[in-house]
Design a protein around this motif. Structure first.
Motif, short mmCIF file in Angstrom:
data_model
loop_
_atom_site.label_atom_id
_atom_site.label_comp_id
_atom_site.label_asym_id
_atom_site.label_seq_id
_atom_site.Cartn_x
_atom_site.Cartn_y
_atom_site.Cartn_z
N ALA A 290 -73.56 70.59 -12.75
CA ALA A 290 -74.15 71.21 -11.56
C ALA A 290 -75.66 71.02 -11.65
O ALA A 290 -76.20 70.79 -12.73
N ALA A 291 -76.32 71.10 -10.53
CA ALA A 291 -77.78 70.98 -10.53
C ALA A 291 -78.40 72.37 -10.62
O ALA A 291 -77.88 73.32 -10.06
N VAL A 292 -79.50 72.47 -11.35
CA VAL A 292 -80.26 73.71 -11.38
C VAL A 292 -81.69 73.39 -10.96
O VAL A 292 -82.32 72.49 -11.48
N PHE A 293 -82.15 74.12 -9.94
CA PHE A 293 -83.51 73.99 -9.43
C PHE A 293 -84.24 75.29 -9.75
O PHE A 293 -83.78 76.36 -9.36
N THR A 294 -85.35 75.21 -10.44
CA THR A 294 -86.12 76.41 -10.74
C THR A 294 -87.57 76.05 -10.95
O THR A 294 -87.89 74.92 -11.31
N ASN A 295 -88.44 77.02 -10.73
CA ASN A 295 -89.85 76.82 -11.00
C ASN A 295 -90.27 77.58 -12.26
O ASN A 295 -91.45 77.81 -12.49
N ASP A 296 -89.27 77.96 -13.06
CA ASP A 296 -89.53 78.74 -14.26
C ASP A 296 -88.78 78.10 -15.44
O ASP A 296 -87.55 78.05 -15.44
N GLU A 297 -89.52 77.61 -16.43
CA GLU A 297 -88.89 76.91 -17.55
C GLU A 297 -87.95 77.79 -18.36
O GLU A 297 -86.93 77.32 -18.85
N ALA B 77 -82.39 78.94 -19.97
CA ALA B 77 -81.29 79.91 -20.02
C ALA B 77 -80.06 79.39 -19.27
O ALA B 77 -78.93 79.56 -19.74
N ALA B 78 -80.27 78.75 -18.13
CA ALA B 78 -79.15 78.20 -17.36
C ALA B 78 -78.46 77.07 -18.12
O ALA B 78 -77.23 77.01 -18.19
N VAL B 79 -79.24 76.19 -18.73
CA VAL B 79 -78.67 75.08 -19.50
C VAL B 79 -77.90 75.63 -20.71
O VAL B 79 -76.77 75.20 -20.99
N ALA B 80 -78.47 76.60 -21.41
CA ALA B 80 -77.80 77.18 -22.59
C ALA B 80 -76.51 77.90 -22.19
O ALA B 80 -75.49 77.75 -22.87
N ALA B 81 -76.54 78.63 -21.10
CA ALA B 81 -75.33 79.32 -20.64
C ALA B 81 -74.25 78.31 -20.27
O ALA B 81 -73.07 78.51 -20.56
N GLY B 82 -74.65 77.23 -19.63
CA GLY B 82 -73.70 76.18 -19.27
C GLY B 82 -73.05 75.56 -20.49
O GLY B 82 -71.85 75.28 -20.50
N ARG B 83 -73.83 75.33 -21.52
CA ARG B 83 -73.28 74.76 -22.76
C ARG B 83 -72.31 75.72 -23.43
O ARG B 83 -71.28 75.31 -23.96
N ARG B 84 -72.64 77.01 -23.42
CA ARG B 84 -71.75 78.02 -24.03
C ARG B 84 -70.42 78.13 -23.29
O ARG B 84 -69.39 78.34 -23.90
N THR B 85 -70.46 78.02 -21.97
CA THR B 85 -69.26 78.28 -21.17
C THR B 85 -68.52 77.03 -20.74
O THR B 85 -67.40 77.11 -20.25
N GLY B 86 -69.16 75.87 -20.89
CA GLY B 86 -68.54 74.62 -20.43
C GLY B 86 -68.84 74.32 -18.97
O GLY B 86 -68.37 73.33 -18.44
N HIS C 227 -77.64 70.60 -15.10
CA HIS C 227 -78.73 69.69 -15.44
C HIS C 227 -79.93 70.03 -14.57
O HIS C 227 -79.80 70.17 -13.36
N PRO C 228 -81.10 70.20 -15.18
CA PRO C 228 -82.30 70.52 -14.39
C PRO C 228 -82.66 69.35 -13.47
O PRO C 228 -82.61 68.19 -13.86
N VAL C 229 -83.03 69.67 -12.26
CA VAL C 229 -83.50 68.69 -11.30
C VAL C 229 -84.95 69.02 -10.99
O VAL C 229 -85.25 70.17 -10.64
N PRO C 230 -85.84 68.04 -11.13
CA PRO C 230 -87.27 68.34 -10.89
C PRO C 230 -87.56 68.66 -9.44
O PRO C 230 -86.89 68.30 -8.55
#
Length: 87
Positions: free
Chosen positions: A59-66, A71-80, A84-87
């Motif tokens: 899934a794509a994650v758009f954020t202006n906060d690193e 946190a979103a990437v880590a949660a995705g790895r934990r849950t499957g 992926h961050p999109v600039p």
């Protein structure tokens, strides 16, 4: 009000999404408690554009906060549910 003509239905959802995010962040007095939101999360498919950007398995994650991005990437790895961050 203002009007907008949409010639591509893939863009329709993004327009509604951006309007909602702009409204909630610009009008915090309308929120319960009247405070500004610390975090706005939207779950949307954005199918056509997202599939080109991140493929079928992320899934794509758009954020202006690193920190939120990490946190979103880590949660995705934990849950499957990989993101992926999109600039």
């Amino acid at each position: 009000g203002k009007t907008c003509e949409i010639n591509n239905t893939d863009a329709e959802g993004r327009l509604v999404l951006s309007d909602g995010v702009a409204h909630v962040t610009a009008s915090p007095s309308l929120l319960p408690g009247g405070g500004s939101p610390d975090l706005v999360v939207d779950m949307a498919t954005l199918t056509g554009a997202q599939m080109v950007a991140t493929g079928k398995h992320f899934a794509a994650v758009f954020t202006n906060d690193e920190e939120t991005e990490r946190a979103a990437v880590a949660a995705g790895r934990r849950t499957g549910d990989l993101v992926h961050p999109v600039p």
